[in-house]
Each structure stands twice: as structure tokens, then as C-alpha cells.
Scaffold this active site. Structure first.
Site, PDB file in Angstrom:
ATOM      1  N   GLY A   1       0.924  -1.209   0.020  1.00 26.56           N
ATOM      2  CA  GLY A   1      -0.159   0.082  -0.025  1.00 26.56           C
ATOM      3  C   GLY A   1       0.836   1.269  -0.158  1.00 26.56           C
ATOM      4  O   GLY A   1       0.283   2.294  -0.001  1.00 26.56           O
TER       5      GLY A   1
ATOM      6  N   GLU B   1       4.542  -6.398   1.593  1.00 25.12           N
ATOM      7  CA  GLU B   1       3.825  -6.839   0.216  1.00 25.12           C
ATOM      8  C   GLU B   1       3.908  -5.545  -0.581  1.00 25.12           C
ATOM      9  O   GLU B   1       2.719  -5.237  -1.197  1.00 25.12           O
ATOM     10  CB  GLU B   1       2.641  -7.514   0.331  1.00 25.12           C
ATOM     11  CG  GLU B   1       2.554  -8.846   1.348  1.00 25.12           C
ATOM     12  CD  GLU B   1       1.377  -9.205   1.501  1.00 25.12           C
ATOM     13  OE1 GLU B   1       1.073 -10.675   1.772  1.00 25.12           O
ATOM     14  OE2 GLU B   1       0.121  -8.614   1.358  1.00 25.12           O
ATOM     15  N   PRO B   2       4.702  -5.006  -0.898  1.00 24.17           N
ATOM     16  CA  PRO B   2       4.639  -3.732  -1.863  1.00 24.17           C
ATOM     17  C   PRO B   2       4.562  -4.079  -3.214  1.00 24.17           C
ATOM     18  O   PRO B   2       5.151  -5.131  -3.775  1.00 24.17           O
ATOM     19  CB  PRO B   2       5.881  -2.979  -1.622  1.00 24.17           C
ATOM     20  CG  PRO B   2       7.030  -4.010  -1.142  1.00 24.17           C
ATOM     21  CD  PRO B   2       6.207  -5.020  -0.510  1.00 24.17           C
ATOM     22  N   GLY B   3       3.543  -3.372  -4.135  1.00 26.68           N
ATOM     23  CA  GLY B   3       3.398  -3.707  -5.571  1.00 26.68           C
ATOM     24  C   GLY B   3       3.859  -2.587  -6.204  1.00 26.68           C
ATOM     25  O   GLY B   3       4.708  -2.294  -6.914  1.00 26.68           O
ATOM     26  N   ARG B   4       2.690  -1.569  -6.176  1.00 23.62           N
ATOM     27  CA  ARG B   4       2.693  -0.376  -6.864  1.00 23.62           C
ATOM     28  C   ARG B   4       4.090   0.726  -6.661  1.00 23.62           C
ATOM     29  O   ARG B   4       4.644   0.958  -7.486  1.00 23.62           O
ATOM     30  CB  ARG B   4       1.765   0.578  -6.401  1.00 23.62           C
ATOM     31  CG  ARG B   4       1.410   1.716  -6.931  1.00 23.62           C
ATOM     32  CD  ARG B   4       0.646   2.836  -6.224  1.00 23.62           C
ATOM     33  NE  ARG B   4      -0.389   2.254  -5.729  1.00 23.62           N
ATOM     34  CZ  ARG B   4      -1.759   2.192  -5.985  1.00 23.62           C
ATOM     35  NH1 ARG B   4      -2.026   2.868  -7.310  1.00 23.62           N
ATOM     36  NH2 ARG B   4      -2.697   1.517  -5.527  1.00 23.62           N
TER      37      ARG B   4
ATOM     38  N   ARG C   1      -7.404   3.447 -14.167  1.00 25.00           N
ATOM     39  CA  ARG C   1      -7.474   4.037 -12.915  1.00 25.00           C
ATOM     40  C   ARG C   1      -8.112   5.732 -12.915  1.00 25.00           C
ATOM     41  O   ARG C   1      -8.588   5.991 -11.944  1.00 25.00           O
ATOM     42  CB  ARG C   1      -5.885   4.282 -12.468  1.00 25.00           C
ATOM     43  CG  ARG C   1      -5.472   2.874 -12.315  1.00 25.00           C
ATOM     44  CD  ARG C   1      -3.983   2.774 -11.538  1.00 25.00           C
ATOM     45  NE  ARG C   1      -4.374   3.007 -10.262  1.00 25.00           N
ATOM     46  CZ  ARG C   1      -4.038   4.183  -9.594  1.00 25.00           C
ATOM     47  NH1 ARG C   1      -3.579   5.199 -10.285  1.00 25.00           N
ATOM     48  NH2 ARG C   1      -4.637   4.184  -8.185  1.00 25.00           N
TER      49      ARG C   1
ATOM     50  N   CYS D   1     -15.319   4.915 -27.078  1.00 19.86           N
ATOM     51  CA  CYS D   1     -16.306   5.604 -27.104  1.00 19.86           C
ATOM     52  C   CYS D   1     -17.073   5.763 -25.716  1.00 19.86           C
ATOM     53  O   CYS D   1     -17.932   4.973 -25.434  1.00 19.86           O
ATOM     54  CB  CYS D   1     -17.402   4.721 -28.061  1.00 19.86           C
ATOM     55  SG  CYS D   1     -17.052   4.869 -29.650  1.00 19.86           S
ATOM     56  N   GLU D   2     -16.625   6.614 -25.276  1.00 18.66           N
ATOM     57  CA  GLU D   2     -17.064   6.845 -23.605  1.00 18.66           C
ATOM     58  C   GLU D   2     -16.673   8.316 -23.123  1.00 18.66           C
ATOM     59  O   GLU D   2     -15.151   8.663 -23.164  1.00 18.66           O
ATOM     60  CB  GLU D   2     -16.424   5.824 -22.752  1.00 18.66           C
ATOM     61  CG  GLU D   2     -16.962   6.079 -21.515  1.00 18.66           C
ATOM     62  CD  GLU D   2     -17.406   4.682 -20.736  1.00 18.66           C
ATOM     63  OE1 GLU D   2     -17.366   3.479 -21.636  1.00 18.66           O
ATOM     64  OE2 GLU D   2     -17.428   4.475 -19.562  1.00 18.66           O
TER      65      GLU D   2
ATOM     66  N   TYR E   1      -0.854  -1.568 -11.893  1.00 17.11           N
ATOM     67  CA  TYR E   1      -2.442  -1.525 -12.086  1.00 17.11           C
ATOM     68  C   TYR E   1      -2.953  -0.835 -13.355  1.00 17.11           C
ATOM     69  O   TYR E   1      -3.937  -0.274 -13.255  1.00 17.11           O
ATOM     70  CB  TYR E   1      -3.065  -0.863 -10.745  1.00 17.11           C
ATOM     71  CG  TYR E   1      -2.783  -1.756  -9.586  1.00 17.11           C
ATOM     72  CD1 TYR E   1      -3.192  -2.773  -9.323  1.00 17.11           C
ATOM     73  CD2 TYR E   1      -1.607  -1.076  -8.829  1.00 17.11           C
ATOM     74  CE1 TYR E   1      -2.658  -3.383  -8.054  1.00 17.11           C
ATOM     75  CE2 TYR E   1      -1.615  -1.499  -7.374  1.00 17.11           C
ATOM     76  CZ  TYR E   1      -1.924  -3.011  -7.329  1.00 17.11           C
ATOM     77  OH  TYR E   1      -1.502  -3.356  -6.211  1.00 17.11           O
TER      78      TYR E   1
HETATM   79  N1  LLP Z   1      -1.172  -7.063  -0.409  1.00 14.02           N
HETATM   80  C1  LLP Z   1      -2.475  -7.286  -0.360  1.00 14.02           C
HETATM   81  C2  LLP Z   1      -3.047  -8.298   0.508  1.00 14.02           C
HETATM   82  C3  LLP Z   1      -3.187  -6.709  -1.534  1.00 14.02           C
HETATM   83  O1  LLP Z   1      -4.430  -6.672  -1.546  1.00 14.02           O
HETATM   84  C4  LLP Z   1      -2.510  -5.551  -2.340  1.00 14.02           C
HETATM   85  C5  LLP Z   1      -3.130  -4.860  -3.316  1.00 14.02           C
HETATM   86  C6  LLP Z   1      -1.199  -5.366  -1.843  1.00 14.02           C
HETATM   87  C7  LLP Z   1      -0.418  -6.222  -1.295  1.00 14.02           C
HETATM   88  C8  LLP Z   1      -0.225  -4.264  -2.684  1.00 14.02           C
HETATM   89  O2  LLP Z   1      -0.720  -3.264  -2.709  1.00 14.02           O
HETATM   90  P1  LLP Z   1       0.233  -1.928  -3.117  1.00 14.02           P
HETATM   91  O3  LLP Z   1       1.719  -1.910  -2.626  1.00 14.02           O
HETATM   92  O4  LLP Z   1       0.511  -2.306  -4.856  1.00 14.02           O
HETATM   93  O5  LLP Z   1      -0.706  -0.569  -2.977  1.00 14.02           O
HETATM   94  N2  LLP Z   1      -6.182  -1.649  -8.458  1.00 14.02           N
HETATM   95  C9  LLP Z   1      -5.879  -0.504  -7.454  1.00 14.02           C
HETATM   96  C10 LLP Z   1      -5.127  -1.084  -6.629  1.00 14.02           C
HETATM   97  C11 LLP Z   1      -5.670  -2.374  -5.872  1.00 14.02           C
HETATM   98  C12 LLP Z   1      -4.836  -3.039  -4.771  1.00 14.02           C
HETATM   99  C13 LLP Z   1      -5.280  -4.477  -4.281  1.00 14.02           C
HETATM  100  N3  LLP Z   1      -4.410  -5.054  -3.431  1.00 14.02           N
HETATM  101  C14 LLP Z   1      -5.107   0.682  -8.060  1.00 14.02           C
HETATM  102  O6  LLP Z   1      -4.966   0.656  -9.167  1.00 14.02           O
HETATM  103  O7  LLP Z   1      -4.935   1.567  -7.172  1.00 14.02           O
END
Ligand code: LLP
Length: 461
Positions: free
Chosen positions: A276, A318-321, A358, A389-390, A419
Site C-alpha cells: 500500500g 507486500e509492496p506492489g505499486r 485508473r 467511445c465513452e 495497475y
Molecule cells: N497485499 C495485499 C493483500 C493487497 O491486497 C494488495 C493490493 C497489495 C499487497 C499491494 O498493494 P500496493 O503496494 O500495490 O498498493 N487497483 C488498485 C489497487 C488495488 C490494490 C489491491 N491490493 C489501484 O489501481 O490503485
């Protein structure tokens, strides 16, 4: 005259964008925090990424395309691994997953969070060691759980009582004893968009702490003794800048950990605080470096363990973004420029909500710059829109572009690594763009462009 050339229409009707958005001193300048680390504007004017010019990349790979700075991606993996030394850093694959990225994550020594059979399949196809994976999801099917067990996934994050029963039955049948975590809903209101906040009570994920379900789940797993209860998990939401939510979450989860110890004499080994961590999409966003986050989070964990008289569990995040988001920009070509007189200038590009949902979905803000050349023209407040078309098909709500922006120009939108491709669609049968990794002046396609033949291949009627 275009509606929003700086200085024009002063005090007139017409959209001026958000209050913070000011015409830049130099419309060609790049704000470093928004761009992958190797991006520069060359003397001649075109952007370079990984030592390659966007002019060459567009000629070779076409537009739109997601351009991934491989050195940037690796450096962010290293930053998190170094900052959170001693913790397990799980890259959240939902943000963007393909085999090449899985290999980078593996080579950089990170762990991997998958949340569907499809993500598991990509990770396994890339040879990622199953024991370094965590498997998430509020509705994992029996077949997904079976595959996770067969593959030997390192940890399964339990999300419901029914899932506890399903996995317990599968473990009994197979004679396996998988490591599991309990996902706890800690009741924190994360300061982010409602759709990406995940720890308030009224939502589908996890076991409620306040209602006692989280405690009951832990006790059920421990008493049954079939699954190996390894720890507790909390993920409070996404695109968060403030660590106060993590502080509350940590306190509440460790209180639960202490209750479990008091009830059953077991101190769980692992505390997963989820992902997050926010990134910069505009100049208004000011994310903390991984080192600062780690310091603050470690301090919180130490203080709460001391308060509850607990041994410090191993930390996971658990970083993704924050790992892949800033490593990518989307390169588009401008198709039309339309002045809606006195209201706004629309700059249409050759992609849109199918490659970046997004803005439409979360009202997200992005930035953009002219990518193929520099310009001496004054700044013009524009809205970058797609080809769908939106009317909600907006890529960048407000941005100052040079007033001479014209069809054929290349436009770059940064911060699209997370994302965007992973949430891309085929709306209007617009094929999804490729992902092109660039490093040391060389580019390679890691996800190829979808074609109309690909779309027709699914259409078997
Ligand atoms: N761990 C869990 C259990 C999660 O559900 C998520 C994201 C993450 C880690 C990674 O979160 P991050 O570090 O990437 O923020 N589609 C949305 C974000 C949905 C996130 C879902 N879970 C967007 O585009 O902002």
C-alpha cells in the site's frame, strides 16, 4: 486562440484545473520524482529511457506502449530489500506480472504475492520457487488451493471460515501441512480511495478483529492442528502516504497475537503488514523513501511488541505499486487536438481507458509531457483523453502541455507500471499495448502487443 494558453482568458469561464496545478516555468522540464530513474530529455528534445530514445522505441515497437526501465525496477527492489533487511519483501504481483518481471523479482531475492490461479501459473512458468510465494484471495477455489498445495506455495493467507474448512480438508487428504496466515481486518480507515481501502469493517476481505472472528479463526486453526498457523496478516489499503494507519494496524494485530498467546501459549512467528505504499503520480504526491518507511514501521513493531511483551515476529511486507509503478511510462501518439471553445482543449491519444482505467475508476490524477521533442510554445492547459467511445475515457485530467501540441506528437504518461497493464481491457476491441523493457540502450518486448487476430481467436462463434 486555444482556450487555456497561459495568460489567456484570465478570469474568464473555462477550466483552470486543480488549484495546485500551475503553468510550469519550463514546459519541457521533467520532475524527477515522477519519472523512472534513467529518464532524461536529450539535448535534441526527445525523452530517453534506459539509454534509448523514445523516437527509436516508437519506431520499433509502435504506440501505445508501456516502456519499463529495468534498472529502475531493479533499484526499487533493492531499495526495499535493503531498507527492510531481515523482513521478507513480497512483490505484489497483482500490480503487474509477467514472466520477465517474475525473473527480476527472483534475481533480486524478493518473495512473491500471487492472488489467483493465473498469477500462480505465470510465476511457476517463470520458474519462481513456490516456497517463496504467498497466496492471497477472498475466494480461492478448491482447484486454486489444490494447485497451491501441489506446487508447495510457501504460505496461504486464509480469508474466511469456509476457506479454513476447505484447506483443512485438502491438507488432510494430501497429508500436507501448509503454512498459513490469518488475514485480519483491523478496522482502520485508510486515507485513500474507498475502492482501494481494505481494512475498514464493511468489506469482503479478511476476518474482523472487532467482531472476534479473527481470534476465532486462529483458535480454530490451532485447535484443529492440520494447518501450520505461521502468523497474522493485515493490509490496510493502497496508495497510502501516512504511516499512522500502519501504526494502528500493527497495534491491533499484535494485541490479537498476545490474546492468542494467552489463550493457547503460542507466539506466532510472522507479522505481515501488507503493501500500500504510495507513489508520485503528480507533483502533489510526496512519497517517503523505502528507508524512511522501514524505520517508522520497525519502530512501531518494536514498541508494540514491547507493550504486549511479545517476541518480535519476523516482519513481512507486500509492496506492489511502490516497486513497479514508477518504473514505467506509457508512450502514446497524439491523434487529434480539439479546442472546445472557451472550455477546454482535448488532446486525444491512441490508447485510453483500456490501457489505464485508473483515472475513470478511481478519479486518479496523472501527469504527462511531450515526449518526442521539446517546444518553445507557451503552456496550454489540456485534458489528455483516449480513443474509446465513452466521455469518461480520460487519461490525464489536467496537464500543461506546450500550446503547439499536434497530431503525430509523442506523449508520455509516467507512473503507469502498476495497475495499468494488469487492469487493461479490450474495450472497443482495442488491442492491449505491449510492455517493452529497456536497459543499457537496448529494448526487448516482454509482453507483446495484442493483435486483432488475438481478439478474433477468442471469438469462436
Ligand atoms: N497485499 C495485499 C493483500 C493487497 O491486497 C494488495 C493490493 C497489495 C499487497 C499491494 O498493494 P500496493 O503496494 O500495490 O498498493 N487497483 C488498485 C489497487 C488495488 C490494490 C489491491 N491490493 C489501484 O489501481 O490503485
Amino acid at each position: 486562440m486555444r482556450a487555456h494558453e497561459a495568460g489567456a482568458l484570465h478570469g474568464d469561464i473555462g477550466n483552470r484545473g486543480p488549484a495546485w496545478l500551475r503553468p510550469p516555468q519550463d514546459v519541457n522540464a521533467l520532475v524527477p520524482q515522477l519519472w523512472p530513474r534513467t529518464v532524461r530529455r536529450a539535448e535534441a528534445g526527445a525523452l530517453e529511457i534506459g539509454g534509448a530514445s523514445v523516437l527509436d522505441l516508437a519506431a520499433e515497437h509502435g504506440t501505445p506502449a508501456y516502456l519499463l526501465d529495468e534498472d529502475d525496477l531493479r533499484s526499487r527492489c533493492r531499495d526495499f530489500a535493503a531498507a527492510f533487511a531481515g523482513a521478507d519483501v513480497y512483490y505484489a504481483g497483482k500490480s503487474f506480472l509477467c514472466k520477465a518481471v517474475v525473473k527480476v523479482i527472483d534475481e533480486e531475492g524478493l518473495f512473491l504475492d500471487v492472488c489467483s490461479g493465473g498469477e500462480l501459473a505465470v510465476a511457476l512458468a517463470a520458474g519462481f520457487p513456490a516456497e517463496r510465494m504467498g497466496f492471497h484471495g477472498n475466494n480461492k477455489s478448491v482447484s486454486e488451493l489444490t494447485r497451491a498445495l501441489d506446487a508447495g506455495v510457501g504460505r496461504i493467507i486464509l480469508d474466511s471460515f469456509q476457506e479454513i474448512d476447505r484447506l483443512t480438508a485438502l491438507a488432510r487428504e494430501s497429508g500436507k501441512r501448509p503454512k498459513v496466515l490469518i488475514r485480519v481486518t483491523v478496522g482502520v480507515e485508510a486515507h485513500t480511495h474507498e475502492f482501494i481501502a481494505t481494512a475498514h469493517e464493511d468489506q469482503k476481505f479478511g476476518f474482523s478483529l472487532a467482531g472476534g472472528a479473527a481470534f476465532e479463526a486462529a483458535i480454530r486453526v490451532l485447535d484443529e492442528g492440520v494447518l501450520d498457523l505461521h502468523g497474522l496478516h493485515s493490509h490496510i489499503g493502497s496508495q497510502i502516504f501516512d504511516t499512522s494507519g500502519f501504526e494502528v494496524a500493527t497495534r491491533r494485530v499484535l494485541e490479537l497475537q498476545a490474546q492468542i498467546r494467552d489463550a493457547r501459549g503460542v507466539e506466532l512467528a510472522e507479522l505481515d503488514l501488507g503493501g500500500g505504499f504510495g507513489i508520485a503520480y503528480t507533483t502533489q504526491d510526496d512519497p517517503s523513501p523505502a528507508g524512511d518507511l522501514a524505520k517508522r514501521i520497525n519502530k512501531i513493531v518494536d514498541a508494540e511488541c514491547a507493550a504486549e511483551n511479545l517476541r518480535r515476529p519476523k516482519l513481512s511486507i507486500e509492496p506492489g505499486r511502490a516497486i513497479v509503478g514508477p518504473a514505467v511510462f506509457t508512450l502514446y501518439e497524439v491523434g487529434t487536438v480539439k479546442d472546445v471553445d472557451g472550455i477546454r482543449t482535448y488532446v486525444s491519444v491512441d490508447g485510453g481507458m483500456s490501457d489505464n482505467i485508473r483515472t475513470a475508476l478511481y478519479d486518479a490524477s496523472y501527469s504527462a509531457t511531450l515526449a518526442g521533442r521539446k517546444s518553445d510554445a507557451p503552456p496550454l492547459l489540456a485534458r489528455v483523453v483516449g480513443k474509446h467511445c465513452e466521455s469518461g475515457d480520460i487519461v490525464v485530467k489536467d496537464e500543461f502541455l506546450p500550446a503547439d501540441v499536434q497530431p503525430g506528437d509523442l506523449l508520455a504518461v509516467p507512473g503507469t507500471g502498476a495497475y495499468c497493464r494488469s487492469m487493461a481491457s479490450n474495450y472497443n476491441h482495442v488491442p492491449r499495448p505491449p510492455v517493452v523493457a529497456v536497459r543499457d540502450g537496448a529494448s526487448r518486448v516482454i509482453v507483446r502487443r495484442e493483435t486483432e487476430d488475438d481478439l478474433l481467436a477468442l471469438d469462436v462463434g
